[in-house]
Motif scaffolding. Structure first.
Motif, mmCIF file in Angstrom:
data_model
loop_
_atom_site.group_PDB
_atom_site.id
_atom_site.type_symbol
_atom_site.label_atom_id
_atom_site.label_comp_id
_atom_site.label_asym_id
_atom_site.label_seq_id
_atom_site.Cartn_x
_atom_site.Cartn_y
_atom_site.Cartn_z
ATOM 1 N N SER A 201 73.215 78.175 73.086
ATOM 2 C CA SER A 201 73.146 76.719 73.284
ATOM 3 C C SER A 201 72.052 76.352 74.274
ATOM 4 C CB SER A 201 74.485 76.188 73.772
ATOM 5 O OG SER A 201 75.476 76.349 72.793
ATOM 6 N N ALA A 202 71.943 77.099 75.352
ATOM 7 C CA ALA A 202 70.894 76.830 76.347
ATOM 8 C C ALA A 202 69.512 77.065 75.754
ATOM 9 C CB ALA A 202 71.100 77.701 77.580
ATOM 10 N N GLN A 203 69.383 78.103 74.940
ATOM 11 C CA GLN A 203 68.096 78.383 74.303
ATOM 12 C C GLN A 203 67.732 77.267 73.323
ATOM 13 O OE1 GLN A 203 67.961 82.079 72.129
ATOM 14 N NE2 GLN A 203 65.775 82.249 72.425
ATOM 15 N N ARG A 204 68.686 76.789 72.557
ATOM 16 C CA ARG A 204 68.455 75.688 71.629
ATOM 17 C C ARG A 204 68.059 74.428 72.397
ATOM 18 N NH1 ARG A 204 71.554 71.488 69.343
ATOM 19 N NH2 ARG A 204 70.827 70.928 67.269
ATOM 20 N N GLU A 205 68.746 74.183 73.496
ATOM 21 C CA GLU A 205 68.435 73.030 74.353
ATOM 22 C C GLU A 205 66.980 73.106 74.826
ATOM 23 O OE1 GLU A 205 69.743 69.649 76.817
ATOM 24 O OE2 GLU A 205 70.682 70.649 75.138
ATOM 25 N N GLY A 206 66.556 74.303 75.242
ATOM 26 C CA GLY A 206 65.181 74.490 75.699
ATOM 27 C C GLY A 206 64.160 74.290 74.596
ATOM 28 N N TYR A 207 64.452 74.802 73.393
ATOM 29 C CA TYR A 207 63.540 74.627 72.263
ATOM 30 C C TYR A 207 63.395 73.153 71.898
ATOM 31 C CZ TYR A 207 63.377 79.649 71.219
ATOM 32 O OH TYR A 207 63.184 81.009 71.271
ATOM 33 N N MET A 208 64.507 72.429 71.885
ATOM 34 C CA MET A 208 64.436 71.002 71.549
ATOM 35 C C MET A 208 63.650 70.226 72.608
ATOM 36 S SD MET A 208 67.999 69.946 69.765
ATOM 37 C CE MET A 208 67.319 68.364 69.318
ATOM 38 N N ALA A 209 63.858 70.582 73.876
ATOM 39 C CA ALA A 209 63.114 69.920 74.948
ATOM 40 C C ALA A 209 61.620 70.201 74.810
ATOM 41 C CB ALA A 209 63.625 70.376 76.311
ATOM 42 N N MET A 210 61.275 71.439 74.445
ATOM 43 C CA MET A 210 59.865 71.806 74.250
ATOM 44 C C MET A 210 59.262 71.023 73.080
ATOM 45 S SD MET A 210 57.380 73.720 75.340
ATOM 46 C CE MET A 210 57.952 75.188 76.120
ATOM 47 N N GLU A 211 60.008 70.902 71.999
ATOM 48 C CA GLU A 211 59.525 70.129 70.846
ATOM 49 C C GLU A 211 59.297 68.665 71.234
ATOM 50 O OE1 GLU A 211 58.594 71.182 67.810
ATOM 51 O OE2 GLU A 211 58.980 73.215 68.505
ATOM 52 N N GLY A 212 60.202 68.101 72.016
ATOM 53 C CA GLY A 212 60.032 66.721 72.467
ATOM 54 C C GLY A 212 58.793 66.546 73.331
ATOM 55 N N ALA A 213 58.565 67.498 74.245
ATOM 56 C CA ALA A 213 57.381 67.424 75.113
ATOM 57 C C ALA A 213 56.103 67.568 74.284
ATOM 58 C CB ALA A 213 57.457 68.497 76.188
ATOM 59 N N GLU A 214 56.111 68.438 73.289
ATOM 60 C CA GLU A 214 54.932 68.594 72.430
ATOM 61 C C GLU A 214 54.689 67.331 71.604
ATOM 62 O OE1 GLU A 214 55.402 72.211 70.221
ATOM 63 O OE2 GLU A 214 54.921 73.447 71.957
ATOM 64 N N LEU A 215 55.758 66.689 71.149
ATOM 65 C CA LEU A 215 55.626 65.421 70.440
ATOM 66 C C LEU A 215 54.963 64.382 71.349
ATOM 67 C CD1 LEU A 215 56.322 63.533 68.001
ATOM 68 C CD2 LEU A 215 58.497 63.116 69.151
ATOM 69 N N ALA A 216 55.373 64.337 72.603
ATOM 70 C CA ALA A 216 54.786 63.397 73.562
ATOM 71 C C ALA A 216 53.309 63.713 73.808
ATOM 72 C CB ALA A 216 55.575 63.418 74.868
ATOM 73 N N LEU A 217 52.951 64.996 73.863
ATOM 74 C CA LEU A 217 51.536 65.360 74.037
ATOM 75 C C LEU A 217 50.692 64.836 72.880
ATOM 76 C CD1 LEU A 217 51.596 69.064 75.310
ATOM 77 C CD2 LEU A 217 50.945 67.035 76.591
ATOM 78 N N ARG A 218 51.160 65.019 71.649
ATOM 79 C CA ARG A 218 50.404 64.542 70.478
ATOM 80 C C ARG A 218 50.269 63.012 70.506
ATOM 81 N NH1 ARG A 218 50.826 69.446 70.557
ATOM 82 N NH2 ARG A 218 49.144 69.057 71.975
ATOM 83 N N GLU A 219 51.335 62.315 70.908
ATOM 84 C CA GLU A 219 51.274 60.850 71.003
ATOM 85 C C GLU A 219 50.253 60.423 72.061
ATOM 86 O OE1 GLU A 219 53.086 58.183 69.576
ATOM 87 O OE2 GLU A 219 53.963 59.516 68.078
ATOM 88 N N ALA A 220 50.213 61.135 73.182
ATOM 89 C CA ALA A 220 49.254 60.813 74.242
ATOM 90 C C ALA A 220 47.826 61.026 73.756
ATOM 91 C CB ALA A 220 49.532 61.657 75.483
ATOM 92 N N GLU A 221 47.594 62.101 73.014
ATOM 93 C CA GLU A 221 46.253 62.348 72.462
ATOM 94 C C GLU A 221 45.838 61.207 71.542
ATOM 95 O OE1 GLU A 221 46.609 66.135 70.549
ATOM 96 O OE2 GLU A 221 46.658 67.242 72.452
ATOM 97 N N GLN A 222 46.766 60.731 70.717
ATOM 98 C CA GLN A 222 46.454 59.611 69.823
ATOM 99 C C GLN A 222 46.178 58.338 70.620
ATOM 100 O OE1 GLN A 222 49.720 59.411 67.065
ATOM 101 N NE2 GLN A 222 49.085 61.259 65.986
ATOM 102 N N ALA A 223 46.922 58.122 71.704
ATOM 103 C CA ALA A 223 46.695 56.946 72.544
ATOM 104 C C ALA A 223 45.312 56.998 73.181
ATOM 105 C CB ALA A 223 47.778 56.844 73.613
ATOM 106 N N ILE A 224 44.873 58.185 73.587
ATOM 107 C CA ILE A 224 43.534 58.333 74.178
ATOM 108 C C ILE A 224 42.471 58.084 73.118
ATOM 109 C CG2 ILE A 224 41.933 60.012 75.180
ATOM 110 C CD1 ILE A 224 44.403 61.244 76.608
#
Length: 188
Positions: free
Chosen positions: A46-69
């Motif tokens: 469960s903790a590993q899944r939690e970490g993977y989902m958090a990583m996916e969310g952060a990567e999604l935010a990075l891609r959105e920031a690149e598009q905003a730039i």
């Protein structure tokens, strides 16, 4: 002939009962140990899944920031936008772990994708962008810039600018978080 002493109830000492109780005790201890081990493994997964989902969310935010730039007309007036900071004014180091940074206009929330009408993340991933300045490519100790005659910014040359992006994502329960940092280069 039968031996009367071995079958008489007064002489039986309960050896079979004692042996079966010892075996039952050992099996119970093994079962409890196995359940604890399974429970621990389930928490780890469960903790590993939690970490993977958090990583996916952060990567999604990075891609959105690149598009905003990419849609910025220019880096001037950069700090007037929510979640965008001028050089040196964005949080750094342990400051990115402060809860207030990831709320309100200090950072930008990303639109969360849904599956069957349910959002993938309980809390929207967020990002902030810091303008770093001019970007140059370096090859070894020499600059990779090439000087050309009669070729200036008026004739099509561009100026590269660098940006620092910090993104935060949380897992399915909202307990775990991942913070990613990326440097992004864009030509204006």
């Amino acid at each position: 002939m039968k031996d009367k002493q071995s079958s008489s109830p007064e002489l039986q000492q309960g050896a079979v009962l004692l042996t079966s109780l010892l075996i039952l005790l050992i099996l119970s201890l093994l079962a409890v140990s196995s359940m604890q081990n399974s429970s621990m493994q389930e928490r780890m997964v469960s903790a590993q899944r939690e970490g993977y989902m958090a990583m996916e969310g952060a990567e999604l935010a990075l891609r959105e920031a690149e598009q905003a730039i990419e849609v910025l007309a220019s880096p001037s007036g950069f700090d007037t936008l929510d979640g965008f900071y001028e050089k040196g004014s964005a949080p750094r180091g342990s400051g990115v772990f402060t809860a207030g940074i990831w709320a309100g206009g200090n950072s930008i929330a990303v639109t969360v994708p849904t599956v069957n009408g349910e959002p993938l993340f309980p809390e929207a991933p967020r990002y902030l962008v810091e303008f770093v300045g001019d970007a140059q490519l370096e090859v070894g100790n020499e600059s990779a810039n090439v000087n050309m005659t009669n070729y200036t910014h008026e004739t099509g040359a561009t100026v590269a600018k660098a940006f620092r992006i910090v993104a935060r994502g949380t897992g399915a329960t909202g307990d775990g978080q991942r913070i990613l940092e990326e440097y992004y280069r864009r030509e204006f």
